[in-house]
Design an enzyme around this catalytic site. Structure first.
Site, PDB file in Angstrom:
ATOM      1  CD1 TRP A  99     -14.674  95.049  54.437  1.00 21.94           C
ATOM      2  CD2 TRP A  99     -13.778  93.689  55.959  1.00 21.94           C
ATOM      3  NE1 TRP A  99     -13.359  94.878  54.096  1.00 21.94           N
ATOM      4  CE2 TRP A  99     -12.774  94.040  55.010  1.00 21.94           C
ATOM      5  CE3 TRP A  99     -13.442  92.836  57.006  1.00 21.94           C
ATOM      6  CZ2 TRP A  99     -11.460  93.578  55.095  1.00 21.94           C
ATOM      7  CZ3 TRP A  99     -12.145  92.368  57.083  1.00 21.94           C
ATOM      8  CH2 TRP A  99     -11.165  92.734  56.146  1.00 21.94           C
ATOM      9  CD  GLU A 112     -21.195  95.501  54.863  1.00 22.08           C
ATOM     10  OE1 GLU A 112     -20.910  94.672  53.975  1.00 22.08           O
ATOM     11  OE2 GLU A 112     -20.893  95.356  56.062  1.00 22.08           O
ATOM     12  CE  LYS A 172     -15.935  93.545  48.064  1.00 25.43           C
ATOM     13  NZ  LYS A 172     -14.729  92.800  47.734  1.00 25.43           N
ATOM     14  CG  ASP A 222     -20.000  99.644  51.867  1.00 20.91           C
ATOM     15  OD1 ASP A 222     -20.007  99.404  50.641  1.00 20.91           O
ATOM     16  OD2 ASP A 222     -19.084  99.257  52.622  1.00 20.91           O
ATOM     17  CD  GLN A 245     -19.268  91.691  49.676  1.00 17.92           C
ATOM     18  OE1 GLN A 245     -19.865  90.620  49.712  1.00 17.92           O
ATOM     19  NE2 GLN A 245     -18.236  91.941  50.459  1.00 17.92           N
ATOM     20  NE  ARG A 289     -17.930  86.678  52.544  1.00 16.30           N
ATOM     21  CZ  ARG A 289     -17.128  87.688  52.225  1.00 16.30           C
ATOM     22  NH1 ARG A 289     -17.603  88.921  52.209  1.00 16.30           N
ATOM     23  NH2 ARG A 289     -15.871  87.487  51.914  1.00 16.30           N
TER      24      ARG A 289
END
Length: 436
Positions: free
Chosen positions: A138, A210, A272, A243, A246, A406
């Site tokens: 994502w 990620e 974020k 990326d 998070q 999560r």
């Protein structure tokens, strides 16, 4: 009657909001402080997802509030051709805390925007256009970022960008490649790139990844995988984009998740966590790549590029994270949370796996641990029970996987709040079994 049931509020919501995925909780959230949000009845709800996985300092942190207040009175937004001290200071600070070779910074608003900018830069400097990502990824909902997003959102909107390819993410809990009874991620990676080479037209520009796939189900790349992936990119003249929307800014126990692997990306994207819940994102790359992009006419004007107010917030976030040793806190608190989740796993057959790093953990719900068969409905049932008991959890559902929670409380979460969350989660699972 609960104040959350206010008829006019919900009528207005139904009449005037565009629904953008999933369902809204039947609550009116009035305020949020620390690790809790409060609804219209002033009920405290423990937030185990840091808002949208972003509020790493908790909600309404007083020092962040002070920066926002001062900035809105002094310097908030500027023409894109102007720069300010907070912007230059934050760029300098990011260059200081990232490994050598990450020296130039572009400040933007969202994760999708930063990934869009990174992909555009990679295409320009390589002169190629093919982008590879993980099939469980994502990266955002804008054009290029959405084309590299495979976990959801690809149906019904026409073709993605030409040259969009995916490979499977390495997933030890459900391994596809095994040798002598052990998961062989290297063989899987080799085979995946053999297929990429067969499909490519010779225009491989970048791989975007990620370090821990979050919406993909908290899939942590095995130690050694990232270095092997970087080598695949080097062999093909591709850039590696990481990326860390998070995983960045101390959440996994290091300032950036890639530091564990000793691998430096060609382009790093942050969002974020950098703004601790406020809209701030960054693209960080080398002087060499930035110079080449500039020479070739790199263009990424947006309305809020280099805005001073969010840059001032980012500076304060980094100051607090370093001053309060929150990377170390993420390790300690993550160990406590992980141990608690594994204790629940021993009690309940529905918990198939607990995984992740620091304060970014996943708990996968299955029908039983032997078959590992997904149990999406039971995951939703637990989610509803958690909310009823005062715990906000987030479960994602993906093909061939169960519901994966999560779990990402703020880095400022206390031991008592962790224990409370675990207690509520255990009660929610027990209640769900009774209702089954």
């Amino acid at each position: 009657m609960s104040k959350n049931a206010e008829p006019q509020f919900w009528q207005n919501a139904r009449d005037h909001l565009i629904r953008y995925g999933g369902k809204f909780e039947p609550l009116i959230i009035e305020r949020a402080v620390g690790s809790f949000v409060y609804d219209a009845d002033d009920r405290a709800i423990l937030d185990f997802t840091s808002g949208q996985m972003s509020a790493i300092l908790g909600h309404s942190h007083p020092e962040i509030a002070e920066v926002v207040t001062n900035s809105i009175h002094k310097l908030d937004h500027l023409f894109s051709g102007m720069i300010s001290r907070p912007v230059v200071d934050l760029a300098t600070r990011l260059a200081d805390i990232t490994p050598a070779g990450l020296d130039r910074v572009l400040l933007l608003s969202t994760g999708a925007e930063s990934n869009e900018a990174a992909i555009r830069m990679a295409k320009l400097v390589t002169g190629k256009y093919e982008i590879v990502g993980f099939a469980q990824s994502w990266h955002g909902m804008t054009g290029g970022a959405a084309a590299a997003t495979y976990s959801a959102g690809r149906h019904g909107v026409g073709p993605s960008a030409v040259g969009s390819f995916a490979i499977p993410a390495p997933f030890p809990y459900r391994p596809r490649f095994e040798r002598n009874g052990a998961y062989d991620w290297q063989a899987e990676l080799d085979y995946a790139f053999d297929l990429i080479d067969r499909q490519s037209t010779g225009n491989l520009a970048a791989f975007i990844a990620e370090p821990i796939l979050s919406s993909g189900g908290i899939i942590d790349l095995p130690l050694g995988y990232l270095a092997a992936l970087k080598q695949k990119c080097v062999e093909r003249g591709m850039l590696l984009i990481l990326d860390e929307a998070q995983t960045g800014i101390a959440r996994t126990g290091t300032m950036f998740a890639f530091e564990r692997d000793g691998v430096t990306p060609d382009i790093l994207t942050l969002s974020k966590t950098l703004g601790a819940g406020l809209p701030l994102a960054a693209v960080v790359t080398s002087a060499e790549i930035e110079e080449k992009a500039h020479e070739r006419g790199y263009l990424f004007y947006t309305t809020h590029v280099s805005d001073p107010l969010p840059a001032a917030v980012g500076l304060k976030v980094l100051e607090i994270v370093e001053r309060d040793h929150l990377a170390d806190r993420a390790k300690v608190a993550g160990q406590r949370l992980g141990d608690g989740l594994r204790a629940l796993q021993q009690r309940y057959e529905c918990i198939g796996d607990v995984r992740g790093r620091g304060l970014l953990l996943g708990m996968e719900i299955v029908k039983d641990r032997h078959s590992r068969a997904p149990d999406n409905e039971f995951g939703y049932r637990i989610t509803r029970e958690c909310m009823a008991l005062g715990l906000s959890m987030n479960v994602v559902q993906l093909p061939a996987m169960g519901g994966v929670f999560r779990i990402a409380p703020p880095l400022t979460v206390s031991d008592a709040e962790i224990d409370l969350g675990l207690e509520i989660l255990g009660q929610a699972i027990a209640n769900s079994y009774k209702a089954a």
